[in-house]
Design a protein around this motif. Sequence first.
Motif, PDB file in Angstrom:
ATOM      1  N   ARG A 175       2.739 -62.001 -58.938  1.00  0.00           N
ATOM      2  CA  ARG A 175       2.307 -62.388 -57.594  1.00  0.00           C
ATOM      3  C   ARG A 175       3.163 -61.693 -56.531  1.00  0.00           C
ATOM      4  N   PRO A 176       2.535 -61.207 -55.465  1.00  0.00           N
ATOM      5  CA  PRO A 176       3.333 -60.711 -54.331  1.00  0.00           C
ATOM      6  C   PRO A 176       4.028 -61.876 -53.632  1.00  0.00           C
ATOM      7  N   PHE A 177       5.192 -61.622 -53.077  1.00  0.00           N
ATOM      8  CA  PHE A 177       5.894 -62.615 -52.272  1.00  0.00           C
ATOM      9  C   PHE A 177       6.971 -61.915 -51.455  1.00  0.00           C
ATOM     10  N   VAL A 178       7.456 -62.611 -50.449  1.00  0.00           N
ATOM     11  CA  VAL A 178       8.539 -62.117 -49.602  1.00  0.00           C
ATOM     12  C   VAL A 178       9.736 -63.042 -49.764  1.00  0.00           C
ATOM     13  N   LEU A 179      10.917 -62.464 -50.000  1.00  0.00           N
ATOM     14  CA  LEU A 179      12.165 -63.228 -49.999  1.00  0.00           C
ATOM     15  C   LEU A 179      12.869 -62.999 -48.665  1.00  0.00           C
ATOM     16  N   THR A 180      13.325 -64.073 -48.052  1.00  0.00           N
ATOM     17  CA  THR A 180      13.870 -63.962 -46.697  1.00  0.00           C
ATOM     18  C   THR A 180      15.397 -63.865 -46.642  1.00  0.00           C
ATOM     19  N   GLU A 181      16.115 -64.142 -47.743  1.00  0.00           N
ATOM     20  CA  GLU A 181      17.572 -64.258 -47.644  1.00  0.00           C
ATOM     21  C   GLU A 181      18.396 -63.176 -48.326  1.00  0.00           C
ATOM     22  N   PRO A 182      18.064 -62.694 -49.536  1.00  0.00           N
ATOM     23  CA  PRO A 182      19.009 -61.833 -50.266  1.00  0.00           C
ATOM     24  C   PRO A 182      19.468 -60.591 -49.516  1.00  0.00           C
ATOM     25  N   VAL A 183      18.567 -59.909 -48.812  1.00  0.00           N
ATOM     26  CA  VAL A 183      18.917 -58.649 -48.159  1.00  0.00           C
ATOM     27  C   VAL A 183      19.957 -58.843 -47.067  1.00  0.00           C
ATOM     28  N   LYS A 184      20.006 -60.008 -46.485  1.00  0.00           N
ATOM     29  CA  LYS A 184      20.932 -60.254 -45.372  1.00  0.00           C
ATOM     30  C   LYS A 184      22.393 -60.165 -45.795  1.00  0.00           C
ATOM     31  N   ALA A 185      22.646 -60.170 -47.105  1.00  0.00           N
ATOM     32  CA  ALA A 185      24.019 -60.027 -47.600  1.00  0.00           C
ATOM     33  C   ALA A 185      24.408 -58.576 -47.845  1.00  0.00           C
ATOM     34  N   TRP A 186      23.454 -57.648 -47.747  1.00  0.00           N
ATOM     35  CA  TRP A 186      23.753 -56.250 -48.032  1.00  0.00           C
ATOM     36  C   TRP A 186      24.545 -55.610 -46.894  1.00  0.00           C
ATOM     37  N   PRO A 373       3.760 -56.518 -57.456  1.00  0.00           N
ATOM     38  CA  PRO A 373       3.588 -56.587 -58.912  1.00  0.00           C
ATOM     39  C   PRO A 373       2.949 -55.327 -59.473  1.00  0.00           C
ATOM     40  N   SER A 374       3.198 -55.058 -60.723  1.00  0.00           N
ATOM     41  CA  SER A 374       2.614 -53.910 -61.402  1.00  0.00           C
ATOM     42  C   SER A 374       1.097 -53.925 -61.271  1.00  0.00           C
ATOM     43  N   GLY A 375       0.537 -52.767 -60.909  1.00  0.00           N
ATOM     44  CA  GLY A 375      -0.902 -52.616 -60.870  1.00  0.00           C
ATOM     45  C   GLY A 375      -1.582 -53.048 -59.595  1.00  0.00           C
ATOM     46  N   TRP A 376      -0.855 -53.591 -58.627  1.00  0.00           N
ATOM     47  CA  TRP A 376      -1.491 -54.054 -57.389  1.00  0.00           C
ATOM     48  C   TRP A 376      -1.688 -52.886 -56.434  1.00  0.00           C
ATOM     49  N   TRP A 377      -2.892 -52.822 -55.848  1.00  0.00           N
ATOM     50  CA  TRP A 377      -3.146 -51.898 -54.752  1.00  0.00           C
ATOM     51  C   TRP A 377      -2.415 -52.385 -53.510  1.00  0.00           C
ATOM     52  N   HIS A 378      -1.850 -51.467 -52.742  1.00  0.00           N
ATOM     53  CA  HIS A 378      -1.218 -51.901 -51.492  1.00  0.00           C
ATOM     54  C   HIS A 378      -1.216 -50.778 -50.461  1.00  0.00           C
ATOM     55  N   LEU A 379      -1.404 -51.175 -49.222  1.00  0.00           N
ATOM     56  CA  LEU A 379      -1.299 -50.320 -48.041  1.00  0.00           C
ATOM     57  C   LEU A 379      -0.235 -50.938 -47.153  1.00  0.00           C
ATOM     58  N   VAL A 380       0.609 -50.087 -46.578  1.00  0.00           N
ATOM     59  CA  VAL A 380       1.684 -50.589 -45.714  1.00  0.00           C
ATOM     60  C   VAL A 380       1.781 -49.717 -44.475  1.00  0.00           C
ATOM     61  N   VAL A 381       1.986 -50.359 -43.318  1.00  0.00           N
ATOM     62  CA  VAL A 381       2.109 -49.622 -42.067  1.00  0.00           C
ATOM     63  C   VAL A 381       3.264 -50.205 -41.262  1.00  0.00           C
ATOM     64  N   ASN A 382       4.066 -49.329 -40.673  1.00  0.00           N
ATOM     65  CA  ASN A 382       5.196 -49.761 -39.854  1.00  0.00           C
ATOM     66  C   ASN A 382       4.707 -50.213 -38.482  1.00  0.00           C
ATOM     67  N   LEU A 383       5.132 -51.387 -38.074  1.00  0.00           N
ATOM     68  CA  LEU A 383       4.751 -51.909 -36.764  1.00  0.00           C
ATOM     69  C   LEU A 383       5.711 -51.463 -35.669  1.00  0.00           C
ATOM     70  N   GLU A 384       6.872 -51.008 -36.066  1.00  0.00           N
ATOM     71  CA  GLU A 384       7.880 -50.444 -35.172  1.00  0.00           C
ATOM     72  C   GLU A 384       8.599 -49.357 -35.974  1.00  0.00           C
ATOM     73  N   PRO A 385       9.441 -48.534 -35.336  1.00  0.00           N
ATOM     74  CA  PRO A 385      10.267 -47.619 -36.120  1.00  0.00           C
ATOM     75  C   PRO A 385      11.026 -48.394 -37.192  1.00  0.00           C
ATOM     76  N   SER A 386      10.972 -47.910 -38.426  1.00  0.00           N
ATOM     77  CA  SER A 386      11.417 -48.725 -39.558  1.00  0.00           C
ATOM     78  C   SER A 386      12.327 -47.950 -40.500  1.00  0.00           C
ATOM     79  N   THR A 387      13.266 -48.680 -41.090  1.00  0.00           N
ATOM     80  CA  THR A 387      14.117 -48.163 -42.156  1.00  0.00           C
ATOM     81  C   THR A 387      14.060 -49.152 -43.306  1.00  0.00           C
ATOM     82  N   ALA A 388      13.842 -48.648 -44.525  1.00  0.00           N
ATOM     83  CA  ALA A 388      13.718 -49.539 -45.678  1.00  0.00           C
ATOM     84  C   ALA A 388      14.247 -48.838 -46.924  1.00  0.00           C
ATOM     85  N   ILE A 389      14.525 -49.638 -47.937  1.00  0.00           N
ATOM     86  CA  ILE A 389      14.892 -49.145 -49.257  1.00  0.00           C
ATOM     87  C   ILE A 389      13.931 -49.773 -50.256  1.00  0.00           C
TER      88      ILE A 389
END
Length: 488
Positions: A175-186, A373-389
């Motif tokens: 299942r897709p999901f968003v985690l809100t906390e772990p990245v804030k420790a990086w 998840p493996s095998g899921w189709w996805h499209l993603v678009v930046n709503l503002e200038p973005s940096t990600a890993i």
Amino acid sequence: MPDITTLPRYPPAADGQQSEEAIPSHPLGVKPSGNALLATWSLRDAIGSFRLLPDELILLLLEHLDGSSLLGIGRTCKALYAFTRAEELWKALFVESPVENFTWRGTWRSTYLNLPASKAPVIDCSHLYSDVLYRPFNCAHITLDPYVTKIPARNQIPRLPDLSPEEFHAEWADRPFVLTEPVKAWPVYKNWSVGTLLSRYGQEKFRAEAVDWPLRTYGDYMADNSDESPLYLFDRAFVPKMGLAVGPPDSTPDAAYWPPACFAEDLFSVLGNDRPDHQWLIIGPERSGSKFHKDPNATSAWNAVLRGPKYWIMFPSGDKRPPPPGVYVSDDQSEVTSPLSIAEWLLNFHAEARRTPGCMEGICGEGEILHVPSGWWHLVVNLEPSTAITQNFIPRAHLGAALDFLSNKADQVSGFRRNVENPYENFVNGMREAYPELLAEALEELQKKSEGKKRKWEDIVHGKTEEAESATGGFSFGFGDDSDVEVP
């Protein structure tokens, strides 16, 4: 089971309604083809025999010219001048003949010609009516708000503070999901900004689709471009280029970031240095992103946003599921065809997609991480200038899918170095040594799946079972006119 938090929304207009910003006028005055119905004349009348050709074919012919030839034919009349100003023509020329040291001038044409923006001529072509020329400009200026707001409740990607490995493997691996906390420790989340990256790595070259540019040059491009599909920095070698340490902070001195605990298990790691590409730095301006695709080698992925929110729309896949609206796939799924740009897909297919069963949507904000998840189709678009890993991985729940892909779709396997001759065999050997029980379970699952397909095929070829024949008067069928028979 962790609590699911409330979905944040990309900010709506001040009055609470979706904003509909007016599209500015085309810089040359070109208008959509429909305007020609009320026009008394058109600039197209002056292009001689070319007027017999559709606009698409004119651009196709111009793709075969070099820069000086484009300039020459553009001087013959206003209409051909407008055609030779198409940015994709100059982008192709620039990419084919890259220049080591150059200054980004705001457009591909001006950059290729090293022409300051103030010296680029502006000619009135307001009596030219062409969807082919107007559409890219229109798509480059649509507002994203109507497509990323008012997400139906049934479509919303779940949001969780965090997950344990046990919770992920038991309930969330599919299942897709968003985690809100772990990245804030990086540390990279706390310390990275456009300014710090430019100051530290401004002269370092990074891969942005078909070009390798110094980060400072790409920063200039991000700040000033009007591309329909903005160039997207997607670099697989950023960790050694930036001298980053990656790993759990308790065992990796000066770790820059690390996968959240629920994503820590990655069975591709048994390949060691022979594993395929799996980690990328992603930087892009507003409206940049990725069109519909599945991640390589049947892997799952996580995508952590450090700066600038991203909108995601996703669909599960399967033998009986069609691809997302507006996406066309070859029989072996090796080739995917979709509209030319993300904006064009949003304009034409987003409303239908939102009504399609299985559709999931959400916004991953700064300091958040999304699971694909493996095998899921996805499209993603930046709503503002973005940096990600982002990082691809194989959890135990999708080991079978990865083995199946490596074994049966060898022509589609990607990301391995050329000296890795048999990725499937290497992976099986590594799993047999490190996780023999998981491997045995996955291979047994694949064997049962293969035998099930074989039995189904034999039933179709040789006719129905005896019970079915008795119920229908003993009728059996071959291929004949049974066009509605589902063949696996």
